[in-house]
Motif scaffolding. Structure first.
Motif, PDB file in Angstrom:
ATOM      1  N   TYR A  81       0.924  -1.235   0.069  1.00  0.00           N
ATOM      2  CA  TYR A  81      -0.090  -0.135  -0.050  1.00  0.00           C
ATOM      3  C   TYR A  81       0.900   1.356   0.023  1.00  0.00           C
ATOM      4  N   ASN A  82       0.808   2.073  -1.041  1.00  0.00           N
ATOM      5  CA  ASN A  82       1.043   3.226  -1.253  1.00  0.00           C
ATOM      6  C   ASN A  82       2.605   3.373  -1.488  1.00  0.00           C
ATOM      7  N   ASN A  83       3.270   2.104  -1.681  1.00  0.00           N
ATOM      8  CA  ASN A  83       4.718   2.033  -1.953  1.00  0.00           C
ATOM      9  C   ASN A  83       5.157   1.402  -3.136  1.00  0.00           C
ATOM     10  N   LEU A  84       4.551   0.145  -3.524  1.00  0.00           N
ATOM     11  CA  LEU A  84       5.000  -0.574  -4.776  1.00  0.00           C
ATOM     12  C   LEU A  84       3.896  -1.215  -5.362  1.00  0.00           C
ATOM     13  N   LEU A  85       3.990  -1.219  -6.652  1.00  0.00           N
ATOM     14  CA  LEU A  85       2.827  -2.276  -7.487  1.00  0.00           C
ATOM     15  C   LEU A  85       3.640  -3.379  -7.759  1.00  0.00           C
ATOM     16  N   ILE A  86       3.305  -4.425  -7.574  1.00  0.00           N
ATOM     17  CA  ILE A  86       4.106  -5.706  -8.006  1.00  0.00           C
ATOM     18  C   ILE A  86       3.239  -6.411  -9.350  1.00  0.00           C
ATOM     19  N   GLY A  87       3.744  -6.822 -10.358  1.00  0.00           N
ATOM     20  CA  GLY A  87       3.242  -7.793 -11.171  1.00  0.00           C
ATOM     21  C   GLY A  87       4.035  -9.085 -11.445  1.00  0.00           C
ATOM     22  N   ILE A  88       3.387 -10.339 -11.117  1.00  0.00           N
ATOM     23  CA  ILE A  88       3.999 -11.589 -11.392  1.00  0.00           C
ATOM     24  C   ILE A  88       3.241 -12.216 -12.476  1.00  0.00           C
ATOM     25  N   ASN A  89       3.985 -12.723 -13.610  1.00  0.00           N
ATOM     26  CA  ASN A  89       3.176 -13.506 -14.594  1.00  0.00           C
ATOM     27  C   ASN A  89       3.919 -14.878 -14.852  1.00  0.00           C
ATOM     28  N   ASN A  90       3.020 -15.852 -14.502  1.00  0.00           N
ATOM     29  CA  ASN A  90       3.340 -17.076 -14.467  1.00  0.00           C
ATOM     30  C   ASN A  90       3.217 -17.758 -15.860  1.00  0.00           C
ATOM     31  N   GLY A  91       2.655 -16.965 -16.814  1.00  0.00           N
ATOM     32  CA  GLY A  91       2.261 -17.480 -18.187  1.00  0.00           C
ATOM     33  C   GLY A  91       3.206 -17.342 -19.417  1.00  0.00           C
TER      34      GLY A  91
END
Length: 141
Positions: A81-91
């Protein structure tokens, strides 16, 4: 990935590195809790620029409560929250997903080095693109 209390780890002396070694570290090193980075070959992990970058992100950007913004069979997007946006794609293919964030009208930099800047709209929404079998770490400048 194994979970033991609030200590997360991706491998140990009984289990070798799995095929998604870096994806597992991307999750463990951006999650709440205390990660354990272990490798049977210490020099290999010390020389791994991806893992070293993830450790930097953990130490400098990955604070705050976790808010899950999108989850499906291949893609997970969550915000510290309000620090970091993470995206992880296993595809096997690149994925773009529109997600809500805690920021409005804010430019976010990708600290993984795999994506360009993105900007949230006035309502906090942004399109996040995560490469095939990859990850992104977005935070305000």
């Amino acid at each position: 990935m194994w979970r033991c209390s609030n200590a997360h780890f991706t491998e140990n002396h009984d289990e070798g590195a799995h095929s998604q070694y870096h994806l597992a570290h991307a999750f463990v090193l951006t999650s709440e809790g205390t990660p354990m980075v272990y490798n049977l070959y210490p020099n290999a992990i010390l020389d791994d620029s991806d893992v070293n970058n993830m450790v930097w992100v953990k130490k400098n950007l990955a604070g705050g409560e976790t808010y899950w913004r999108h989850v499906d069979g291949d893609l997970a997007v969550y915000e510290r929250y309000n620090n970091l946006l993470i995206g992880i794609n296993n595809g096997g293919g690149s994925r773009t997903q529109s997600v809500y964030t805690s920021w409005t009208n804010t430019t976010l930099k990708d600290y993984s080095g795999t994506g360009g800047d993105i900007t949230t709209d006035g309502n906090g929404w942004v399109d996040i693109t995560v490469p095939s079998e990859g990850w992104v770490f977005y935070a305000p400048y």
